[in-house]
Scaffold this motif. Structure first.
Motif, PDB file in Angstrom:
ATOM      1  N   TRP A  37      78.085  46.148  44.874  1.00 47.64           N
ATOM      2  CA  TRP A  37      76.878  46.488  45.626  1.00 47.64           C
ATOM      3  C   TRP A  37      75.712  46.724  44.670  1.00 47.64           C
ATOM      4  O   TRP A  37      74.568  46.342  44.970  1.00 47.64           O
ATOM      5  N   ASN A  38      75.969  47.338  43.518  1.00 47.59           N
ATOM      6  CA  ASN A  38      74.913  47.539  42.519  1.00 47.59           C
ATOM      7  C   ASN A  38      74.412  46.198  41.991  1.00 47.59           C
ATOM      8  O   ASN A  38      73.211  46.015  41.797  1.00 47.59           O
ATOM      9  N   ALA A  39      75.328  45.258  41.756  1.00 46.50           N
ATOM     10  CA  ALA A  39      74.944  43.926  41.281  1.00 46.50           C
ATOM     11  C   ALA A  39      74.123  43.200  42.349  1.00 46.50           C
ATOM     12  O   ALA A  39      73.127  42.529  42.033  1.00 46.50           O
ATOM     13  N   ALA A  40      74.514  43.335  43.604  1.00 48.88           N
ATOM     14  CA  ALA A  40      73.772  42.705  44.697  1.00 48.88           C
ATOM     15  C   ALA A  40      72.361  43.292  44.783  1.00 48.88           C
ATOM     16  O   ALA A  40      71.385  42.557  44.962  1.00 48.88           O
ATOM     17  N   ALA A  41      72.242  44.602  44.648  1.00 53.06           N
ATOM     18  CA  ALA A  41      70.936  45.260  44.701  1.00 53.06           C
ATOM     19  C   ALA A  41      70.057  44.800  43.538  1.00 53.06           C
ATOM     20  O   ALA A  41      68.860  44.536  43.728  1.00 53.06           O
ATOM     21  N   ALA A  42      70.623  44.687  42.347  1.00 48.81           N
ATOM     22  CA  ALA A  42      69.863  44.222  41.184  1.00 48.81           C
ATOM     23  C   ALA A  42      69.405  42.778  41.399  1.00 48.81           C
ATOM     24  O   ALA A  42      68.268  42.421  41.064  1.00 48.81           O
ATOM     25  N   HIS A  43      70.274  41.967  41.954  1.00 51.43           N
ATOM     26  CA  HIS A  43      69.944  40.576  42.248  1.00 51.43           C
ATOM     27  C   HIS A  43      68.792  40.498  43.257  1.00 51.43           C
ATOM     28  O   HIS A  43      67.860  39.713  43.091  1.00 51.43           O
ATOM     29  N   MET A  44      68.847  41.315  44.286  1.00 53.82           N
ATOM     30  CA  MET A  44      67.791  41.338  45.296  1.00 53.82           C
ATOM     31  C   MET A  44      66.468  41.825  44.699  1.00 53.82           C
ATOM     32  O   MET A  44      65.416  41.257  44.962  1.00 53.82           O
ATOM     33  N   ALA A  45      66.522  42.866  43.882  1.00 50.10           N
ATOM     34  CA  ALA A  45      65.301  43.411  43.277  1.00 50.10           C
ATOM     35  C   ALA A  45      64.651  42.394  42.347  1.00 50.10           C
ATOM     36  O   ALA A  45      63.425  42.306  42.276  1.00 50.10           O
ATOM     37  N   GLU A  60      73.061  50.796  48.639  1.00 49.51           N
ATOM     38  CA  GLU A  60      73.402  51.324  49.952  1.00 49.51           C
ATOM     39  C   GLU A  60      72.809  50.474  51.071  1.00 49.51           C
ATOM     40  O   GLU A  60      73.470  50.198  52.069  1.00 49.51           O
ATOM     41  N   SER A  61      71.558  50.034  50.900  1.00 46.87           N
ATOM     42  CA  SER A  61      70.950  49.222  51.966  1.00 46.87           C
ATOM     43  C   SER A  61      71.603  47.835  52.039  1.00 46.87           C
ATOM     44  O   SER A  61      71.726  47.282  53.126  1.00 46.87           O
ATOM     45  N   CYS A  62      72.037  47.302  50.894  1.00 49.43           N
ATOM     46  CA  CYS A  62      72.750  46.016  50.898  1.00 49.43           C
ATOM     47  C   CYS A  62      74.073  46.163  51.637  1.00 49.43           C
ATOM     48  O   CYS A  62      74.432  45.299  52.457  1.00 49.43           O
ATOM     49  N   GLU A  63      74.778  47.251  51.380  1.00 47.47           N
ATOM     50  CA  GLU A  63      76.058  47.478  52.056  1.00 47.47           C
ATOM     51  C   GLU A  63      75.859  47.653  53.562  1.00 47.47           C
ATOM     52  O   GLU A  63      76.594  47.081  54.368  1.00 47.47           O
TER      53      GLU A  63
END
Length: 67
Positions: A37-45, A60-63
């Protein structure tokens, strides 16, 4: 201060799903771990920085969006 809500476009939803699909092997028990989830958030940012009317796409918002 009130935190801004993350607003998702269809394109961003697709990017999130693509990011998670690339980490599917890490979801051994069917659930993604916090690091995913942290990797997904970094990717989105990196690809979709928050705007003036849009909050951060956090882990958290990605999850939440995925669920």
């Amino acid at each position: 201060t009130h935190k801004k809500v993350a607003v998702w476009t269809t394109e961003e939803e697709g990017m999130l799903l693509d990011s998670l699909a690339s980490h599917l092997s890490q979801a051994g028990d069917g659930n993604f771990k916090k690091v995913t989830w942290n990797a997904a958030a970094a990717h989105m940012a990196n690809n979709y920085p928050p705007g003036p009317d849009n909050g951060d796409k956090t882990a958290e918002s990605c999850e939440w969006k995925f669920k």
